[in-house]
Enzyme design. Sequence first.
Site, short mmCIF file in Angstrom:
data_model
loop_
_atom_site.label_atom_id
_atom_site.label_comp_id
_atom_site.label_asym_id
_atom_site.label_seq_id
_atom_site.Cartn_x
_atom_site.Cartn_y
_atom_site.Cartn_z
N PRO A 88 57.69 -29.92 46.49
CA PRO A 88 56.75 -30.00 47.62
C PRO A 88 57.37 -30.68 48.83
O PRO A 88 56.81 -30.62 49.93
CB PRO A 88 55.57 -30.81 47.05
CG PRO A 88 56.03 -31.40 45.78
CD PRO A 88 57.20 -30.63 45.30
N GLU A 115 57.14 -36.20 36.97
CA GLU A 115 56.88 -36.88 38.24
C GLU A 115 57.95 -36.53 39.28
O GLU A 115 57.72 -36.61 40.48
CB GLU A 115 56.83 -38.39 37.98
CG GLU A 115 56.08 -39.19 39.00
CD GLU A 115 54.75 -38.56 39.41
OE1 GLU A 115 53.96 -38.16 38.54
OE2 GLU A 115 54.51 -38.47 40.64
N ARG A 153 60.30 -7.92 47.12
CA ARG A 153 59.64 -6.78 47.78
C ARG A 153 60.28 -6.43 49.12
O ARG A 153 59.99 -5.40 49.71
CB ARG A 153 58.13 -6.97 47.88
CG ARG A 153 57.68 -8.14 48.69
CD ARG A 153 56.19 -8.40 48.45
NE ARG A 153 55.35 -7.30 48.84
CZ ARG A 153 55.10 -6.93 50.07
NH1 ARG A 153 55.66 -7.58 51.07
NH2 ARG A 153 54.31 -5.92 50.34
N ASP A 168 54.02 -5.69 57.28
CA ASP A 168 53.20 -6.73 56.66
C ASP A 168 52.96 -7.89 57.62
O ASP A 168 53.71 -8.09 58.57
CB ASP A 168 53.93 -7.32 55.44
CG ASP A 168 53.77 -6.45 54.22
OD1 ASP A 168 52.79 -5.70 54.17
OD2 ASP A 168 54.64 -6.54 53.33
N1 SAM Z 1 56.01 -36.31 42.45
C1 SAM Z 1 56.51 -35.16 43.17
C2 SAM Z 1 56.23 -35.33 44.65
O1 SAM Z 1 55.22 -35.97 44.99
O2 SAM Z 1 56.99 -34.80 45.47
C3 SAM Z 1 55.83 -33.88 42.67
C4 SAM Z 1 56.29 -33.46 41.31
S1 SAM Z 1 55.45 -32.03 40.74
C5 SAM Z 1 54.20 -32.78 39.76
C6 SAM Z 1 56.53 -31.35 39.54
C7 SAM Z 1 57.38 -30.20 40.02
O3 SAM Z 1 56.56 -29.14 40.46
C8 SAM Z 1 58.30 -30.47 41.19
O4 SAM Z 1 59.49 -31.06 40.77
C9 SAM Z 1 58.52 -29.09 41.76
O5 SAM Z 1 59.57 -28.41 41.12
C10 SAM Z 1 57.22 -28.38 41.45
N2 SAM Z 1 56.32 -28.26 42.62
C11 SAM Z 1 55.09 -28.82 42.72
N3 SAM Z 1 54.51 -28.50 43.87
C12 SAM Z 1 55.37 -27.70 44.54
C13 SAM Z 1 55.33 -27.05 45.80
N4 SAM Z 1 54.30 -27.18 46.62
N5 SAM Z 1 56.41 -26.30 46.15
C14 SAM Z 1 57.47 -26.18 45.35
N6 SAM Z 1 57.56 -26.79 44.13
C15 SAM Z 1 56.53 -27.54 43.74
#
Ligand code: SAM
Length: 264
Positions: A88, A115, A153, A168
């Site tokens: 994220p 986490e 795609r 698109d």
């Molecule tokens: N504690 C982290 C933070 O606040 O940045 C979030 C960890 S999340 C619970 C676990 C995993 O989900 C991340 O390591 C990532 O690979 C994936 N993930 C969660 N949300 C995502 C998003 N919006 N975009 C891409 N990957 C995401």
Amino acid sequence: MRVDVFTLFPEVFEPYLNLSILARARQKGLLEVHLHNIRDWATDRHRTVDDEPYGGGGGMVMKPEPIFAAVEDVLGRPPQVPVILLTPQGRPFTQKVAWEMAQWPHFALIAGRYEGIDERVRQHLVTDELSIGDYVLTGGELPALVVIDAVTRLLPGVLGDPEAPHKDSFSAGLLEHPHYTRPAAFRGWRVPEVLLSGHHAEIARWRRQEALRRTWERRPDLLAHARLSDEDRAFLARLEAQRRAAADARPDADAPSPTPPEEA
Ligand code: SAM
């Protein structure tokens, strides 16, 4: 295009990759997905891939060793292809990024869990970090599928109509126009007459204007970067003028609502 995915849950991927357009792209050899379970590179008896965070606090952190070992074993040391961490905290994954990635013959995706991932993976292994939106999922598997889907795609030969991805939403800088199919009248709601007219130039004009209207209403931020003709600009100016006229006709529309009597 080849995509190597590093994940703790490879079984998530196959059901989706075996459907519809992605399945056909794989059958035609346009998409090759190699799934790797990071746990296969854990070295202890329990196949441990996570540990407690230094400094304390809740949650577990993905250990660096199995991730480095997996990626380097499959892709070389250092890896010779882009290695993208789904997080994220990454740069936003947009249609523009999908078009860039569709030019790459080969890339890798790392899906996180828990986490977080040991920071040394970010610092010394990955070449880019992508986020699919401002929300937090439990793992990177869905984001990895989102990236694979959006990029595939765009590959030549994947969609029946080669022009489709260019029409698109986002590809031309606008949201796409509305779509209708048979019946021409459903519960009394009629398809716009112009679409039944067979007049191709009129239909193209209506679609362009509806794409502009929709973008102006829902995502005006996109208009700043869209390629607009003089006719487009004139149409948008008419929409703005209509909005102003409607607001002027309701002079109190923006005024604060009166205090309800019981609270007065
Ligand atoms: N504690 C982290 C933070 O606040 O940045 C979030 C960890 S999340 C619970 C676990 C995993 O989900 C991340 O390591 C990532 O690979 C994936 N993930 C969660 N949300 C995502 C998003 N919006 N975009 C891409 N990957 C995401």
